[in-house]
Design a protein around this motif. Structure first.
Motif, PDB file in Angstrom:
ATOM      1  N   THR A 156     165.864 -49.893 113.697  1.00 23.95           N
ATOM      2  CA  THR A 156     166.289 -50.318 112.598  1.00 23.95           C
ATOM      3  C   THR A 156     165.699 -49.463 111.305  1.00 23.95           C
ATOM      4  OG1 THR A 156     166.735 -52.462 113.614  1.00 23.95           O
ATOM      5  CG2 THR A 156     166.841 -52.085 111.064  1.00 23.95           C
ATOM      6  N   PRO A 157     166.184 -48.632 110.509  1.00 20.63           N
ATOM      7  CA  PRO A 157     165.902 -48.069 109.275  1.00 20.63           C
ATOM      8  C   PRO A 157     164.941 -49.127 108.230  1.00 20.63           C
ATOM      9  CG  PRO A 157     167.953 -47.360 109.825  1.00 20.63           C
ATOM     10  CD  PRO A 157     167.694 -48.584 110.675  1.00 20.63           C
ATOM     11  N   ILE A 158     163.692 -48.807 108.012  1.00 18.70           N
ATOM     12  CA  ILE A 158     163.128 -49.589 106.973  1.00 18.70           C
ATOM     13  C   ILE A 158     163.292 -48.798 105.577  1.00 18.70           C
ATOM     14  CG2 ILE A 158     161.104 -50.319 105.951  1.00 18.70           C
ATOM     15  CD1 ILE A 158     160.185 -50.479 109.089  1.00 18.70           C
ATOM     16  N   THR A 159     163.661 -49.422 104.427  1.00 17.57           N
ATOM     17  CA  THR A 159     163.849 -48.943 103.183  1.00 17.57           C
ATOM     18  C   THR A 159     162.936 -49.305 102.306  1.00 17.57           C
ATOM     19  OG1 THR A 159     166.356 -48.803 103.386  1.00 17.57           O
ATOM     20  CG2 THR A 159     165.425 -48.598 101.343  1.00 17.57           C
ATOM     21  N   SER A 160     162.145 -48.580 101.617  1.00 20.60           N
ATOM     22  CA  SER A 160     161.042 -48.554 100.590  1.00 20.60           C
ATOM     23  C   SER A 160     161.566 -49.912  99.582  1.00 20.60           C
ATOM     24  CB  SER A 160     160.279 -47.741 100.106  1.00 20.60           C
ATOM     25  OG  SER A 160     159.286 -47.893  99.353  1.00 20.60           O
ATOM     26  N   GLY A 161     160.911 -50.840  99.522  1.00 23.48           N
ATOM     27  CA  GLY A 161     161.400 -51.832  98.307  1.00 23.48           C
ATOM     28  C   GLY A 161     162.125 -52.997  98.999  1.00 23.48           C
ATOM     29  N   GLU A 162     162.785 -52.735 100.038  1.00 23.77           N
ATOM     30  CA  GLU A 162     163.453 -53.891 100.518  1.00 23.77           C
ATOM     31  C   GLU A 162     162.581 -54.826 101.539  1.00 23.77           C
ATOM     32  OE1 GLU A 162     166.950 -52.531 102.646  1.00 23.77           O
ATOM     33  OE2 GLU A 162     168.064 -51.810 100.722  1.00 23.77           O
ATOM     34  N   ASP A 163     162.617 -55.920 101.444  1.00 21.06           N
ATOM     35  CA  ASP A 163     162.140 -57.164 102.410  1.00 21.06           C
ATOM     36  C   ASP A 163     160.531 -56.882 102.028  1.00 21.06           C
ATOM     37  OD1 ASP A 163     164.464 -58.055 103.640  1.00 21.06           O
ATOM     38  OD2 ASP A 163     164.354 -56.615 105.092  1.00 21.06           O
ATOM     39  N   ASP A 164     160.352 -56.433 100.860  1.00 22.40           N
ATOM     40  CA  ASP A 164     158.549 -56.257 100.508  1.00 22.40           C
ATOM     41  C   ASP A 164     158.175 -55.036 101.322  1.00 22.40           C
ATOM     42  OD1 ASP A 164     158.813 -58.015  98.549  1.00 22.40           O
ATOM     43  OD2 ASP A 164     158.280 -59.743  99.940  1.00 22.40           O
ATOM     44  N   PHE A 165     158.904 -54.216 102.126  1.00 23.46           N
ATOM     45  CA  PHE A 165     158.129 -53.013 102.466  1.00 23.46           C
ATOM     46  C   PHE A 165     158.034 -51.909 101.543  1.00 23.46           C
ATOM     47  CE2 PHE A 165     160.054 -54.826 106.551  1.00 23.46           C
ATOM     48  CZ  PHE A 165     158.812 -54.470 107.409  1.00 23.46           C
ATOM     49  N   THR A 166     157.178 -51.214 101.675  1.00 20.73           N
ATOM     50  CA  THR A 166     156.897 -49.957 100.802  1.00 20.73           C
ATOM     51  C   THR A 166     156.434 -48.713 101.771  1.00 20.73           C
ATOM     52  OG1 THR A 166     156.017 -51.454  99.151  1.00 20.73           O
ATOM     53  CG2 THR A 166     155.496 -49.044  99.045  1.00 20.73           C
ATOM     54  N   ILE A 167     157.151 -47.633 101.429  1.00 23.32           N
ATOM     55  CA  ILE A 167     156.986 -46.275 102.081  1.00 23.32           C
ATOM     56  C   ILE A 167     156.479 -45.434 101.332  1.00 23.32           C
ATOM     57  CG2 ILE A 167     158.128 -44.476 103.416  1.00 23.32           C
ATOM     58  CD1 ILE A 167     160.114 -46.333 104.436  1.00 23.32           C
ATOM     59  N   ASP A 168     155.330 -44.728 101.632  1.00 25.72           N
ATOM     60  CA  ASP A 168     154.499 -43.783 100.893  1.00 25.72           C
ATOM     61  C   ASP A 168     154.690 -42.438 101.604  1.00 25.72           C
ATOM     62  OD1 ASP A 168     153.081 -42.082  99.562  1.00 25.72           O
ATOM     63  OD2 ASP A 168     151.251 -43.087  99.472  1.00 25.72           O
ATOM     64  N   PRO A 169     155.484 -41.520 101.394  1.00 27.52           N
ATOM     65  CA  PRO A 169     155.792 -40.137 102.223  1.00 27.52           C
ATOM     66  C   PRO A 169     154.541 -39.412 102.240  1.00 27.52           C
ATOM     67  CG  PRO A 169     157.057 -40.105 100.187  1.00 27.52           C
ATOM     68  CD  PRO A 169     156.462 -41.582 100.084  1.00 27.52           C
ATOM     69  N   GLY A 170     153.666 -39.664 101.343  1.00 23.07           N
ATOM     70  CA  GLY A 170     152.326 -38.806 101.032  1.00 23.07           C
ATOM     71  C   GLY A 170     152.367 -37.434 100.599  1.00 23.07           C
ATOM     72  N   THR A 171     151.469 -36.722 100.363  1.00 24.99           N
ATOM     73  CA  THR A 171     151.398 -35.701  99.754  1.00 24.99           C
ATOM     74  C   THR A 171     150.814 -34.469 100.523  1.00 24.99           C
ATOM     75  OG1 THR A 171     151.620 -36.873  97.359  1.00 24.99           O
ATOM     76  CG2 THR A 171     150.693 -34.435  97.418  1.00 24.99           C
ATOM     77  N   PHE A 172     151.508 -33.325 100.634  1.00 25.64           N
ATOM     78  CA  PHE A 172     150.739 -32.313 101.332  1.00 25.64           C
ATOM     79  C   PHE A 172     149.564 -31.535 100.574  1.00 25.64           C
ATOM     80  CE2 PHE A 172     150.336 -27.626 101.591  1.00 25.64           C
ATOM     81  CZ  PHE A 172     149.975 -27.454 103.050  1.00 25.64           C
ATOM     82  N   GLY A 173     148.341 -31.473 101.400  1.00 24.94           N
ATOM     83  CA  GLY A 173     147.173 -30.778 101.051  1.00 24.94           C
ATOM     84  C   GLY A 173     146.291 -30.165 102.160  1.00 24.94           C
ATOM     85  N   GLY A 174     145.746 -29.111 102.061  1.00 24.55           N
ATOM     86  CA  GLY A 174     144.953 -28.678 103.187  1.00 24.55           C
ATOM     87  C   GLY A 174     145.476 -28.543 104.489  1.00 24.55           C
ATOM     88  N   GLY A 175     146.619 -28.395 104.807  1.00 21.26           N
ATOM     89  CA  GLY A 175     147.366 -28.460 106.076  1.00 21.26           C
ATOM     90  C   GLY A 175     147.767 -29.813 106.534  1.00 21.26           C
ATOM     91  N   ILE A 176     147.591 -30.860 105.728  1.00 18.82           N
ATOM     92  CA  ILE A 176     147.648 -32.175 106.109  1.00 18.82           C
ATOM     93  C   ILE A 176     148.642 -33.060 105.200  1.00 18.82           C
ATOM     94  CG2 ILE A 176     146.560 -34.419 106.666  1.00 18.82           C
ATOM     95  CD1 ILE A 176     143.792 -32.747 107.045  1.00 18.82           C
ATOM     96  N   GLN A 177     149.217 -33.986 105.623  1.00 19.92           N
ATOM     97  CA  GLN A 177     150.137 -34.907 104.988  1.00 19.92           C
ATOM     98  C   GLN A 177     150.174 -36.200 105.845  1.00 19.92           C
ATOM     99  OE1 GLN A 177     154.147 -33.621 103.668  1.00 19.92           O
ATOM    100  NE2 GLN A 177     154.696 -35.561 103.176  1.00 19.92           N
ATOM    101  N   THR A 178     149.857 -37.341 104.882  1.00 19.81           N
ATOM    102  CA  THR A 178     149.727 -38.636 105.581  1.00 19.81           C
ATOM    103  C   THR A 178     150.918 -39.514 104.842  1.00 19.81           C
ATOM    104  OG1 THR A 178     147.427 -38.630 106.272  1.00 19.81           O
ATOM    105  CG2 THR A 178     148.190 -40.810 105.953  1.00 19.81           C
TER     106      THR A 178
END
Length: 825
Positions: free
Chosen positions: A599-621
């Motif tokens: 089931t997809p999770i949408t950031s902001g719904e049901d108090d869930f938050t998704i942070d896609p992260g930022t690319f840096g040094g070959g890594i993204q979290t």
């Protein structure tokens, strides 16, 4: 003993309730035999036989085992003195075991003697042997014994033969020697010497010494004995003097193969082979048990009276010789013991031609050679040919021949094969001419083998172990090459570095291919951060040492990795789980999160938050924040990664979120003994990894495990219900500090040990209520307000409102009325 006089069968009856057996019968045989002997009259001038008779055996059955002992009670074994014939069982159940005492042994007896025989069943080996039975041999008292001491030795050598006369009481009255035709021999004439001998004990030995010039053919002599006490005059006894020849021819040998040296003994009697021993160049006797270095073949006598004794020197021994050497062949008569040995040198002139074979990479220039040792001068000629014997000329077809130069005792000739000719396995011949070793175009085969090396670049991730493969082709069966690996810095990978690597050199399969595999462990892969890196596979022939190595690059291209950062934390608290992607060169093209059922999770719904992260040094979290309302039980979420550069679309990785509870129950304690406080962590994985529990004291300071004077901390284990009980033992001395308090509070906090990045729980109070004891002669109870007054000559106690206990103080228990009043009365 009285019952054991005939073969009898008995039965043993066994009862066993556990096996359901009652009087289960088993037949047991008891067989008996007899052992007898008859005294025998013997003489000492010939072989004699003694017999031990065994009766009542099974007809034509298994013979018994017979042991003999000599007059000194020493066990008799088959040797030059004895022959043992155990005998067989006839149809009547009788067995005759015979001991043959050879004449040489008989000659040692001067009076009657007794041997003993003992019999033991061979049919039933657990049987006891019989007692010894005496077998008597009687020597006649009215005769003398004359024993001829014959000799067999090298022709042309001085020989001494003799006659030993026993049974005497005094010196012989006359001694003579004659030739076989009765021609008298006179001492000092024709190089003969006669010694009459001296009487000693009961015997006298007379000798005849035959000069070397007279000892050139088999001859029979006679000793003539005169003894008045026995009425013997010129009693003749024949004495044989046999001769043999020993010859050998020097031999040219090489040390790269086993060699045979031959010693030829001639003029022997048929079936009378001599005993041959060999001595090495250091003078040590060659042992027939040293099968690593030698093989001894003593040979037999042929129809011409010749015996060829052969010493085979194994290659492993030959390899130790670097120059010519000589062994000694020592020959002794086995027909006439006591004969002197004869010894000659057997020379070996050593030369060695060593083929220096090569096995190397296909299509590379090769150098093969022949090394000749054992020389005293330059070889007369050197040639090289192909395997079909076609001549090779230096300079033609890019071949080069170097004949080499003599130095020391060695000369090495080299054939250089151009790379255009190293496309397949080939054989060449070097031809050596050496006049000093009688060699003309002596051919030695030299092998040139080639192999291929291949490897394929591999795309890898650094979050798991990886295997690199190097394939070597065109190898001989069971002839694996030696493979070493070098890391990207050029250092050789050690097979002892099991933390970072695992090496498998591989074996040659049926197609002639060998796969060498280098496994790079996860801990090492994690250190490799570049877009690509190169290991080197180095191959060297183990079949032909000295061959040049070949090396190729094995390229690894680093792919992405997705690492799930799982959490385990306090139930009902906000959680942050994440996925870390490595091996990137740019921002991910898309990031999504779903529940375990997709089931997809949408950031902001049901108090869930998704942070896609930022690319840096070959890594993204990317981080998913789960609200506290959703952390009511263990759950699994999925992060979905889309990366065009790695051809990934919604690539899914599971991320686990586990929760637990932390509770405690107030406890009543006393302060005069150790006390235990308990912190309960529940809803962990059944029988899984225990959480790490931290305690704080009443002053909010962390309880340290090193403070053993005051505390003992027990983390506890997780039971099958997922519950972990962590205990803090407060020592007696520490408890004493709480004696004046009604209660005190410690705190516990739990942190996941399964998922190390998880947060610790909030602290939970663990309350301890202190129990009070009544005390004599003390004002008691902080809850009681005591007011004493004189009321009608008595004492009045007033208790605080709501206190049910009645306190009686002995110091007021006088002969007066005691009243207890509870307000508001």
């Amino acid at each position: 003993a009285d019952q054991n006089k005939a073969d009898t069968t008995y039965k043993c009856l066994i009862s066993s309730t556990e096996h359901g057996k009652t009087d289960e019968p088993t037949t047991v045989n008891l067989k008996v035999f007899t052992v007898t002997s008859t005294p025998k009259d013997v003489t000492t001038d010939a072989d004699q036989t003694l017999t031990c008779n065994i009766g009542q055996l099974d007809a034509s059955g298994t013979p018994a085992t017979v042991t003999w002992k000599d007059p000194e009670n020493t066990e008799v074994v088959a040797s030059g003195d004895y022959e043992l014939t155990p005998g067989t069982v006839d149809e009547s159940g009788n067995q005759a075991a015979v001991l043959t005492i050879k004449q040489a042994k008989m000659a040692t007896f001067s009076a009657s003697f007794t041997y003993k025989c003992s019999v033991k069943s061979a049919q039933y080996p657990d049987s006891e042997p019989s007692p010894d039975v005496e077998v008597k041999a009687n020597l006649p008292s009215d005769s003398i014994a004359v024993v001829a001491v014959n000799k067999e030795q090298l022709t042309g050598t001085v020989a001494t033969i003799s006659c030993t006369v026993s049974g005497l009481t005094k010196k012989l009255d006359g001694v003579k020697w004659t030739k076989s035709d009765d021609t008298p021999i006179t001492t000092g004439v024709d190089d003969y010497t006669i010694v009459d001998g001296s009487f000693s004990g009961d015997s006298q030995t007379t000798t005849l010494t035959v000069g070397a010039d007279q000892n050139n053919a088999d001859t029979t002599y006679k000793c003539l004995i005169t003894s008045n006490e026995y009425g013997e005059t010129d009693k003749p006894t024949s004495v044989n003097l046999k001769v043999f020849t020993v010859t050998s021819t020097p031999k040219s040998v090489t040390t790269d193969t086993e060699q045979m040296l031959t010693c030829t003994i001639g003029n022997l009697d048929a079936n009378q082979a001599v005993t041959v021993t060999w001595k090495d160049p250091e003078g040590s006797t060659v042992s027939d048990t040293d099968t690593t270095n030698y093989e001894l073949t003593p040979g037999t006598v042929d129809g011409s009276g010749n015996q060829e004794a052969v010493l085979t020197i194994k290659q492993v021994k030959m390899a130790t010789f670097s120059a010519s050497f000589a062994y000694k062949c020592s020959v002794t008569s086995s027909q006439y013991t006591g004969s002197p040995p004869a010894e000659i040198n057997v020379e070996a002139k050593v030369y060695k031609i060593e083929a220096v074979n090569k096995e190397q990479l296909k299509g590379t220039e090769a150098k093969i050679s022949c090394t000749v040792t054992g020389l005293t001068k330059q070889l007369e000629e050197v040639k090289w040919t192909a395997s079909d014997n076609s001549p090779i000329t230096s300079g033609d077809d890019d071949f080069t021949i170097e004949p080499g130069t003599f130095s020391g005792d060695t000369q090495t000739t080299i054939l250089t094969v151009p790379k255009g000719k190293t496309d397949t396995d080939k054989t060449y011949n070097c031809l050596i001419t050496s006049n000093e070793h009688s060699l003309a175009d002596k051919s030695t085969t030299v092998h040139l083998k080639v192999f291929t090396i291949t490897s394929t670049s591999k795309s890898v991730t650094t979050d798991t172990e990886q295997m690199l493969t190097c394939t070597i082709g065109n190898l001989d069966a069971n002839q694996a090459v030696t493979v070493t690996w070098k890391d990207p810095e050029g250092s050789t990978v050690s097979d002892t570095d099991t933390t970072n690597y695992e090496l498998n050199s591989g074996k040659v399969d049926g197609s002639g291919n060998q796969e060498s595999v280098l496994t790079i462990k996860k801990v090492k892969m994690a250190t490799l951060t570049g877009p690509s890196f190169i290991y080197k596979c180095s191959v060297t022939s183990s079949q032909y040492t000295g061959s040049p190595p070949a090396e190729i690059d094995v390229v690894l291209k680093v792919l992405h990795t997705v690492a799930a950062v799982n959490k385990e934390q306090l139930k009902g608290t906000e959680a942050m789980i994440s996925c870390t992607v490595t091996g990137l060169t740019k921002q991910l093209d898309a990031v999504k999160w779903t529940t375990s059922d997709d089931t997809p999770i949408t950031s902001g719904e049901d108090d869930f938050t998704i942070d896609p992260g930022t690319f840096g040094g070959g890594i993204q979290t990317t981080i998913l924040t789960v609200p506290e309302a959703k952390t009511d039980q263990d759950k699994t979420y999925k992060c979905l990664i889309t990366s065009d550069e790695h051809s990934l679309t919604a690539d899914s990785t599971d991320v686990h979120l586990k929760v637990f509870t932390v509770t405690s129950t107030p406890k009543s304690v006393t302060t005069d003994v150790d006390q235990t406080l308990t912190c309960s962590i529940k809803e962990l994985d059944a029988s899984g990894t225990p959480a790490t529990v931290i305690w704080k004291d009443t002053q909010d300071a962390e309880v340290l495990s090193s403070d053993t004077a005051n505390y003992e901390s027990k983390q506890g284990t997780v039971n099958s219900d997922g519950t972990q009980l962590s205990e803090l033992v407060i020592k007696k001395d520490k408890m004493a500090t709480f004696a004046d308090q009604d209660s005190f509070t410690y705190k516990c906090s739990a942190k996941s040990a399964q998922y190390s990045d998880s947060p610790a729980s909030t602290y939970v109070d663990v309350v301890a209520n202190v129990e009070k004891k009544d005390k004599e002669e003390e004002d008691g109870g902080s809850n009681a307000a005591v007011i004493a007054g004189a009321v009608a000559g008595g004492v009045v106690f007033v208790a605080a409102a709501g206190v049910a206990a009645v306190f009686v103080y002995k110091k007021f228990c006088l002969a007066t009325t005691v009243a207890v009043v509870t307000p508001p009365v």
